[in-house]
Scaffold this motif. Structure first.
Motif, PDB file in Angstrom:
ATOM      1  N   THR A 635       1.081  -1.392  -0.013  1.00 50.33           N
ATOM      2  CA  THR A 635       0.186   0.013  -0.128  1.00 50.33           C
ATOM      3  C   THR A 635       0.536   1.207   0.422  1.00 50.33           C
ATOM      4  O   THR A 635       0.747   2.134  -0.343  1.00 50.33           O
ATOM      5  N   GLY A 636       1.599   1.444   0.637  1.00 50.80           N
ATOM      6  CA  GLY A 636       2.828   2.728   0.565  1.00 50.80           C
ATOM      7  C   GLY A 636       3.529   2.859  -0.656  1.00 50.80           C
ATOM      8  O   GLY A 636       3.365   3.361  -1.344  1.00 50.80           O
ATOM      9  N   TRP A 637       3.479   1.968  -1.554  1.00 50.09           N
ATOM     10  CA  TRP A 637       4.502   1.801  -2.399  1.00 50.09           C
ATOM     11  C   TRP A 637       3.410   2.239  -3.749  1.00 50.09           C
ATOM     12  O   TRP A 637       4.002   3.414  -4.379  1.00 50.09           O
ATOM     13  N   ARG A 638       2.362   1.854  -4.238  1.00 51.53           N
ATOM     14  CA  ARG A 638       0.620   2.296  -4.320  1.00 51.53           C
ATOM     15  C   ARG A 638       1.086   3.567  -4.345  1.00 51.53           C
ATOM     16  O   ARG A 638       0.738   4.462  -4.750  1.00 51.53           O
ATOM     17  N   ILE A 639       0.860   4.165  -2.546  1.00 48.80           N
ATOM     18  CA  ILE A 639       0.695   5.698  -2.636  1.00 48.80           C
ATOM     19  C   ILE A 639       2.336   6.857  -3.199  1.00 48.80           C
ATOM     20  O   ILE A 639       1.613   7.200  -4.023  1.00 48.80           O
ATOM     21  N   VAL A 640       3.186   5.720  -2.924  1.00 47.57           N
ATOM     22  CA  VAL A 640       4.346   6.917  -3.576  1.00 47.57           C
ATOM     23  C   VAL A 640       4.531   7.057  -4.897  1.00 47.57           C
ATOM     24  O   VAL A 640       4.428   7.760  -6.064  1.00 47.57           O
ATOM     25  N   SER A 641       3.810   5.193  -5.215  1.00 49.65           N
ATOM     26  CA  SER A 641       3.788   6.101  -6.797  1.00 49.65           C
ATOM     27  C   SER A 641       3.118   6.743  -7.971  1.00 49.65           C
ATOM     28  O   SER A 641       3.105   7.084  -8.452  1.00 49.65           O
ATOM     29  N   GLY A 642       1.670   6.684  -6.593  1.00 54.87           N
ATOM     30  CA  GLY A 642       0.775   7.971  -7.170  1.00 54.87           C
ATOM     31  C   GLY A 642       1.173   9.285  -7.173  1.00 54.87           C
ATOM     32  O   GLY A 642       0.694   9.828  -7.439  1.00 54.87           O
ATOM     33  N   LEU A 643       2.152   9.297  -6.291  1.00 58.91           N
ATOM     34  CA  LEU A 643       2.240  10.649  -6.016  1.00 58.91           C
ATOM     35  C   LEU A 643       3.666  11.033  -6.834  1.00 58.91           C
ATOM     36  O   LEU A 643       3.742  12.104  -7.662  1.00 58.91           O
ATOM     37  N   VAL A 644       4.221   9.969  -7.545  1.00 58.83           N
ATOM     38  CA  VAL A 644       5.231  10.616  -8.549  1.00 58.83           C
ATOM     39  C   VAL A 644       4.053  10.631  -9.619  1.00 58.83           C
ATOM     40  O   VAL A 644       4.529  11.517 -10.900  1.00 58.83           O
ATOM     41  N   SER A 645       2.888   9.894  -9.984  1.00 62.99           N
ATOM     42  CA  SER A 645       2.328   9.931 -11.591  1.00 62.99           C
ATOM     43  C   SER A 645       1.863  11.560 -12.000  1.00 62.99           C
ATOM     44  O   SER A 645       2.172  11.496 -12.468  1.00 62.99           O
ATOM     45  N   MET A 646       1.114  11.900 -10.410  1.00 56.77           N
ATOM     46  CA  MET A 646       0.983  13.191 -10.138  1.00 56.77           C
ATOM     47  C   MET A 646       1.638  14.032 -10.516  1.00 56.77           C
ATOM     48  O   MET A 646       1.002  14.962 -11.509  1.00 56.77           O
ATOM     49  N   ALA A 647       2.957  13.958  -9.796  1.00 58.27           N
ATOM     50  CA  ALA A 647       3.661  15.064 -10.195  1.00 58.27           C
ATOM     51  C   ALA A 647       3.879  14.626 -11.731  1.00 58.27           C
ATOM     52  O   ALA A 647       4.275  16.022 -12.490  1.00 58.27           O
ATOM     53  N   HIS A 648       4.995  14.505 -12.354  1.00 60.97           N
ATOM     54  CA  HIS A 648       4.682  13.915 -13.575  1.00 60.97           C
ATOM     55  C   HIS A 648       3.648  14.782 -14.583  1.00 60.97           C
ATOM     56  O   HIS A 648       3.786  15.479 -15.562  1.00 60.97           O
ATOM     57  N   ALA A 649       2.863  14.139 -14.031  1.00 59.91           N
ATOM     58  CA  ALA A 649       1.549  15.448 -15.106  1.00 59.91           C
ATOM     59  C   ALA A 649       1.334  16.523 -14.625  1.00 59.91           C
ATOM     60  O   ALA A 649       1.003  16.610 -15.846  1.00 59.91           O
ATOM     61  N   LEU A 650       1.632  16.800 -13.323  1.00 59.28           N
ATOM     62  CA  LEU A 650       2.212  18.411 -13.584  1.00 59.28           C
ATOM     63  C   LEU A 650       3.313  18.904 -14.073  1.00 59.28           C
ATOM     64  O   LEU A 650       3.630  19.900 -14.273  1.00 59.28           O
ATOM     65  N   GLY A 651       4.491  18.059 -15.179  1.00 58.59           N
ATOM     66  CA  GLY A 651       4.839  18.890 -15.719  1.00 58.59           C
ATOM     67  C   GLY A 651       6.222  18.588 -14.389  1.00 58.59           C
ATOM     68  O   GLY A 651       7.336  19.383 -14.741  1.00 58.59           O
ATOM     69  N   LEU A 652       6.381  18.001 -13.195  1.00 57.80           N
ATOM     70  CA  LEU A 652       7.473  18.255 -12.067  1.00 57.80           C
ATOM     71  C   LEU A 652       8.429  17.296 -12.336  1.00 57.80           C
ATOM     72  O   LEU A 652       8.124  15.824 -12.411  1.00 57.80           O
ATOM     73  N   THR A 653       9.468  17.122 -11.498  1.00 54.79           N
ATOM     74  CA  THR A 653      11.037  16.415 -11.301  1.00 54.79           C
ATOM     75  C   THR A 653      10.383  15.793 -10.096  1.00 54.79           C
ATOM     76  O   THR A 653      10.323  17.122  -8.901  1.00 54.79           O
ATOM     77  N   VAL A 654      10.214  14.795 -10.222  1.00 55.95           N
ATOM     78  CA  VAL A 654      10.495  13.799  -8.356  1.00 55.95           C
ATOM     79  C   VAL A 654      11.252  13.534  -7.690  1.00 55.95           C
ATOM     80  O   VAL A 654      12.313  12.972  -8.732  1.00 55.95           O
ATOM     81  N   THR A 655      11.465  14.016  -6.566  1.00 56.53           N
ATOM     82  CA  THR A 655      12.982  13.804  -5.658  1.00 56.53           C
ATOM     83  C   THR A 655      12.113  12.850  -4.541  1.00 56.53           C
ATOM     84  O   THR A 655      11.572  13.713  -4.296  1.00 56.53           O
ATOM     85  N   ALA A 656      12.991  11.296  -4.358  1.00 56.22           N
ATOM     86  CA  ALA A 656      12.948  10.855  -2.925  1.00 56.22           C
ATOM     87  C   ALA A 656      13.689  11.123  -2.158  1.00 56.22           C
ATOM     88  O   ALA A 656      14.919  10.992  -2.454  1.00 56.22           O
TER      89      ALA A 656
END
Length: 714
Positions: A635-656
């Protein structure tokens, strides 16, 4: 040098006590005339060392050395002599130094004497070995005479490890007869306290790879007692150089070993309670931080007795000391069986260390055990003393703190427990701890700390997950506080914001970091990483920030495109916030913005769409929670994956943030996360270490960019 005063009645009593001590039965026979001169000479040296100005420690050391030269080598003599010196009044409080100098002189002389004796024994042993080789080849009769008459234990074995012969000295050393030893295998003589590598070296010897080795090694005697020996094993070859025999020579050093153990115990244990002292506690704590597993945890219970000063003031320090000893005994009996270390830090302060803690519940259980152990009254003489305690409880992952910071945090938590009413435990609260440390540090030192040069900047690397290149560095300010040690930003930035001191500090960080980044670009060109600098909330809301940044970029020559400023989610609270005007002004200058610690406090995700940001940093708690056994990892990985997808949809670079394992880094790469930082990639380091990493970066390597691929230099 000031001459010592004429002997007083106290000095005469000391001379009498000293004479009785040296005249006692310590296994040393000294002629009466020589004994009188020894007593007079050493007592005179000690009086001069005690009273002369300035203090001459070598006089006390010489007195100790003269005792050893006169054969007074029994450790009991040293112990009683130190006890006698401790009872003497010393000028200027030099009693401990006087005792230390005397003991050091005695120990140094004993060491020199022992070394001379050992050298003589080793020389005799070497002669015995050579004679043994000659006797084995030429005359069995002559060898046997030498073998049996040797003062040190000698054993002969073959290269398969079978014991073939032992002399009388060795039989006496082991308390065994020849039938108990001949035929045994050398490999059977293992002891749990054998030095690391001793048996590896032994295998090298019997295989012919080395000629001899020496170790201090313990053995079990026939009666089960342990004897410590200085072991020398030599290889005997035949005329063709083929290994034939091994000869072991053993010198009994049990008395010396036990003396060393007593001295070591005294150095690491509190003399009043027998508990490990502050030095031993910190040594044990620091070992936890040397090479911890990624998920390793520990706990601290910082204990302070309630009302102990009242006992000392009303009943006297002797009663107070007895109370401390009784408290220590109760804590040790209650907590040592649980595998926890109990130590006395000083005064009425104790600490409990939980190694390999299983979580906060275990640390809280230990604190409750402390309070339960001290719940009943303590009988001291005719007094029934009620003793209570307050406990500060800290339980953390090893990777999130340092030994010094952990102890400070537990100490501050303890005082929160006292402020809450005493007789209770209080659990560490990171926010409260940071607030307490910050308030103290800022109020005492921070206003002038910049002028004194107490701040410095470390840089934490950020790596591109697609190809592993060094993509950026984050500037992290540190404060080298003269009393509190090195403080991280969590320990002072919040209070700096509250007091307004964050403004000059923030400008200084920008100036230093931009200057450093510009220097890397001049030295390494495009291989230099992007610079990330955190903006405090008050900075981002300041209308002067745009002008300050413009001046800093001009003065350092840093290209604005190589700078990214990180803001927190609380910087902007709505679409009409005045801070938006400042942020847009920064972006118009050419710098980029990123949202730091995303996911910890955002109230309206729609704001993210309206902010002029180009990057998003996922809070480290998201990655850290993936390893929490109480939470579902997938479930945690799905949340992280969703955050990455959302940021990319907004054209943002994602750093963990907070990436500590290769497995996490690889999975983040697979789900499309762009960059990552954390201990897996490197802790914050000095600029020179970043320069070294830049220099080691491969040139011309393909760099994955979202949607296309380019190479350095395009």
């Amino acid at each position: 040098m000031t001459r010592a005063p004429e002997p007083s009645s106290g000095a005469e009593r000391f001379d009498e006590d000293w004479a009785r001590l040296l005249s006692g039965d310590h296994g040393t026979a000294v002629h009466p005339g020589l004994l009188d001169r020894l007593v007079s000479g050493t007592a005179g040296l000690l009086r001069r060392a005690q009273l002369d100005e300035p203090f001459e420690p070598h006089l006390a050391a010489e007195a100790g050395a003269q005792l050893v030269e006169a054969q007074f080598t029994d450790p009991i003599v040293l112990a009683r002599a130190v006890e006698l010196l401790q009872r003497q009044p010393a000028a200027d409080g030099r009693g401990p130094a006087l005792c230390g100098a005397f003991a050091a002189g005695w120990a140094a002389a004993l060491r020199e004497r022992t070394l001379r004796e050992q050298e003589a024994i080793r020389t005799a042993a070497d002669i015995a070995r050579k004679e043994a080789e000659k006797a084995l080849r030429a005359s069995e009769a002559r060898f046997r005479a030498l073998f049996e008459s040797a003062a040190i234990g000698i054993g002969i074995g073959d290269t398969d490890g079978n014991i073939l012969a032992v002399n009388k000295a060795l039989q006496e050393l082991f308390g065994a007869g020849p039938e108990d030893m001949i035929g045994r295998r050398v490999g059977d003589l293992v002891h749990p306290e054998d030095a690391d590598g001793v048996w590896d070296v032994y295998e090298e010897l019997v295989s012919g790879k080395r000629e001899y080795f020496q170790f201090d090694k313990p053995y079990y005697r026939q009666d089960g007692e342990v004897v410590w020996t200085h072991l020398t094993v030599s290889l005997i070859r035949d005329d063709d150089g083929t290994p034939q025999y091994q000869v072991a020579m053993l010198e009994d050093v049990t008395d010396r070993y036990r003396l060393q153990e007593r001295l070591r115990h005294q150095a690491t244990h509190d003399p009043l309670t027998g508990l490990p002292n502050r030095a031993a506690f910190f040594e044990r704590l620091e070992k936890l931080f040397e090479d911890p597993d990624p998920g390793a945890r520990f706990g601290l219970c910082y204990v302070d007795l309630d009302g102990f000063k009242v006992v000392n003031d009303s009943l006297g320090h002797d009663t107070g000391d007895q109370l401390l000893a009784a408290v220590a005994a109760r804590l040790k009996a209650a907590l040592n069986p649980l595998g926890h270390l109990v130590a006395r830090l000083g005064g009425d302060e104790f600490v409990v260390l939980l190694e390999n803690s299983r979580g906060e519940q275990e640390a809280v259980a230990a604190a409750k055990t402390v309070l339960k152990a001290l719940a009943g009254p303590v009988l001291i003489g005719d007094h029934k003393l009620a003793v209570g305690a307050s406990v500060g409880v800290l339980e953390r992952r090893v990777s999130t703190t340092t030994p010094g910071a952990a102890v400070r945090a537990a100490d501050l938590t303890l005082y929160r427990a006292k402020e809450a009413g005493r007789g209770r435990w209080t659990l560490f609260d990171p926010k409260e701890n940071a607030r307490a440390v910050s308030r103290y540090a800022v109020s005492v030192r921070m206003p002038a700390a910049l002028d004194r040069g107490e701040f410095f900047i470390d840089y934490q690397p950020l790596y591109a997950l697609a190809d592993g290149r060094l993509a950026a560095v984050e500037a992290l300010v540190r404060w080298r506080h003269p009393q509190l040690g090195v403080l991280g930003p969590d320990e002072f930035v919040t209070t700096a914001e509250e007091t307004g001191l964050i403004m000059p500090l923030g400008r200084w960080v920008l100036e230093q970091a931009c200057g450093q980044a510009a220097d890397w670009i001049r030295r390494f060109g495009d291989a230099a990483p992007q610079l990330n600098v955190n903006l405090a909330v008050r900075q981002a809301r300041s209308a002067a920030l745009v002008g300050d940044l413009n001046r800093i970029l001009d003065s350092t020559g840093l290209d604005p495109a190589r700078l990214q400023l990180e803001i927190t989610e609380s910087t902007v609270v709505g679409p009409e916030d005045e801070a938006l005007r400042t942020l847009h002004g920064l972006v118009e200058q050419g710098v980029s913005l990123a949202v730091d610690d995303f996911g910890t406090g955002w109230s309206n995700l729609a704001y993210l769409r309206d902010l002029p940001v180009s990057g998003l940093k996922i809070a480290g708690s998201f990655v850290g929670d993936l390893h929490d056994p109480a939470k579902d990892e997938e479930t945690g990985w799905r949340i992280v994956s969703g955050l990455v997808s959302m940021a990319h949809a907004l054209g943002l670079t994602v750093t963990a943030e907070g990436v500590e394992t290769r497995r996490d880094a690889e999975r983040l790469r697979v789900i499309g996360c762009d960059w990552a930082q954390g201990w897996h990639f490197g802790r914050p380091v000095r600029p020179s270490e970043i320069a070294r990493r830049i220099a080691e970066e491969p040139q011309g390597r393909p760099v994955a960019v979202r949607g296309r691929a380019v190479t350095h230099g395009d």
